[in-house]
Design an enzyme around this catalytic site. Sequence first.
Site, PDB file in Angstrom:
ATOM      1  N   SER A   1       0.858  -1.177   0.000  1.00  0.00           N
ATOM      2  CA  SER A   1       0.000   0.000   0.000  1.00  0.00           C
ATOM      3  C   SER A   1       0.898   1.231   0.000  1.00  0.00           C
ATOM      4  CB  SER A   1      -0.869  -0.053   1.259  1.00  0.00           C
ATOM      5  OG  SER A   1      -1.567   1.144   1.417  1.00  0.00           O
TER       6      SER A   1
ATOM      7  N   LYS B   1      -1.175  -0.889  -4.283  1.00  0.00           N
ATOM      8  CA  LYS B   1      -2.402  -0.125  -3.981  1.00  0.00           C
ATOM      9  C   LYS B   1      -1.995   1.321  -3.754  1.00  0.00           C
ATOM     10  CE  LYS B   1      -4.957   0.127   0.410  1.00  0.00           C
ATOM     11  NZ  LYS B   1      -5.780  -0.649   1.369  1.00  0.00           N
TER      12      LYS B   1
ATOM     13  N   LYS C   1      -3.010   5.058  -2.471  1.00  0.00           N
ATOM     14  CA  LYS C   1      -3.962   5.851  -1.707  1.00  0.00           C
ATOM     15  C   LYS C   1      -4.369   7.027  -2.583  1.00  0.00           C
ATOM     16  CE  LYS C   1      -4.035   3.751   2.272  1.00  0.00           C
ATOM     17  NZ  LYS C   1      -5.317   3.238   2.808  1.00  0.00           N
TER      18      LYS C   1
ATOM     19  N   ASP D   1      -7.296   3.132  -3.123  1.00  0.00           N
ATOM     20  CA  ASP D   1      -8.031   3.184  -1.857  1.00  0.00           C
ATOM     21  C   ASP D   1      -8.275   4.644  -1.487  1.00  0.00           C
ATOM     22  OD1 ASP D   1      -9.077   2.903   0.668  1.00  0.00           O
ATOM     23  OD2 ASP D   1      -7.281   2.016   1.566  1.00  0.00           O
TER      24      ASP D   1
ATOM     25  N   GLU E   1     -11.380   0.986  -3.684  1.00  0.00           N
ATOM     26  CA  GLU E   1     -11.720   0.674  -2.294  1.00  0.00           C
ATOM     27  C   GLU E   1     -12.330   1.877  -1.587  1.00  0.00           C
ATOM     28  OE1 GLU E   1      -8.305  -0.825  -0.218  1.00  0.00           O
ATOM     29  OE2 GLU E   1      -9.391  -1.085   1.672  1.00  0.00           O
TER      30      GLU E   1
ATOM     31  N   ASP F   1     -14.356  -1.517   2.698  1.00  0.00           N
ATOM     32  CA  ASP F   1     -13.458  -1.707   3.844  1.00  0.00           C
ATOM     33  C   ASP F   1     -14.178  -1.148   5.079  1.00  0.00           C
ATOM     34  OD1 ASP F   1     -11.452  -1.603   5.750  1.00  0.00           O
ATOM     35  OD2 ASP F   1     -10.111  -0.304   4.649  1.00  0.00           O
TER      36      ASP F   1
ATOM     37  N   LYS G   1     -10.614  -6.811   7.412  1.00  0.00           N
ATOM     38  CA  LYS G   1      -9.604  -6.393   8.402  1.00  0.00           C
ATOM     39  C   LYS G   1     -10.060  -6.969   9.730  1.00  0.00           C
ATOM     40  CE  LYS G   1      -7.723  -2.089   6.828  1.00  0.00           C
ATOM     41  NZ  LYS G   1      -8.142  -0.722   6.621  1.00  0.00           N
TER      42      LYS G   1
ATOM     43  N   GLY H   1      -4.651  -4.395   6.032  1.00  0.00           N
ATOM     44  CA  GLY H   1      -3.613  -4.243   7.052  1.00  0.00           C
ATOM     45  C   GLY H   1      -3.716  -2.898   7.730  1.00  0.00           C
TER      46      GLY H   1
END
Length: 368
Positions: A136, A162, A164, A190, A215, A240, A264, A292
Amino acid sequence: MSSQFKVELRTVRMPLAGEFRTSRGRESVREMLLVRWVTDHAEGWAECAADADPVYFPERLESARRLIAEVLLPLVAKNPEVDAAGAHGAMKAVPGNPLAKAALESAILDSELRAHDMSMKSYLGGSRDKISVGVSVGIAESLAALIREVEVYVTEGYPRVKLKIAPGWDVDPVRAVRKEFGDDLLLQVDANQAYTTADMNTLRRLDAYDLLLLEQPLTAEDLSGHARLARNLRTPICLDESITSCASAATAIQMGAAQIINIKPARVGGYLEARAIHDLCLAQGIPVWCGGVLETAIGRAANLQLASLPGFTLPSDISATKRYYVKDIGQEFDIELGTINVPEGPGTGAVLDLDYLESVTVDQEWVL
Ligand code: NPG
């Protein structure tokens, strides 16, 4: 088994290898609560995902510590033979607080499995011994800095990245990473709830980049908005923050709001609830992966065990130790051909470095 147990609550402060920036804030030191459950037969460890301040999750470290000591433990300890499943049931009497509950239940589970010499993977029903993983990547200072950072991870062997994203940092970074690293890189984004349905046009532009998933673009509560996005975007919508329990997962799936789910364990109140969500998703054909929260070796080991279940068909956010910590309080995990091995041995398989653990401990108390 034993009718005697002792419980230690310990706060550690660990510097991160680098700053981690999301649409919700920046982190460069991680302060965490650890729970240690000791019986005559074995001891188990777990970490609580609550941050010092409630930036990402509504719970915070200090309130989780007090809730465990003053409310959850007395409740759970009413049964001197308590196991993780019993604790899970007993803690239902308290509303909310999944992070605190997850930490206590996970320490009990680790101790119980170690006493029975059983791995968490067997207990949960997993079979894989290598977990497909990704990395990430936080919001960077510039596109050039982002490309440099992704380059390092691709070279280290991460098959999935991934990014952000946040308003103003979305289409451009995705386009730049696709252009630089080509179509074979598995790429996903995400948003950590940073958009509204008014941003539909921006989000639809992401469809051009063949992303694995988008996400949590909208607030956790906005299931109908996510269902609308799912109907209008080609990129699958992954939830999420919206998924806090098996019941919320069932509702989201039924509404068409979740085409993929990030499980998660902390967010849903522990590994037993995480397994229930997995089972539901497997039955409904919804792919899952393990999220995570910058775990230490304790949580990383447990997440690897969970991700060995058959429905975890997408790469999980379980990176190599060095992505987050220069030195960790347990064994180091390394990436090999895009995977990380599930640790062997009973319980989570985490092996602690007690000397280093002492050196990063800032607070410690026995509460039972
Ligand atoms: O690999 O541990 C990891 C980090 C994955 O991006 C990641 N986690 O929003 O999902 C998230 C984010 C996070 C980090 C969430 C810290 C909460 C705390």
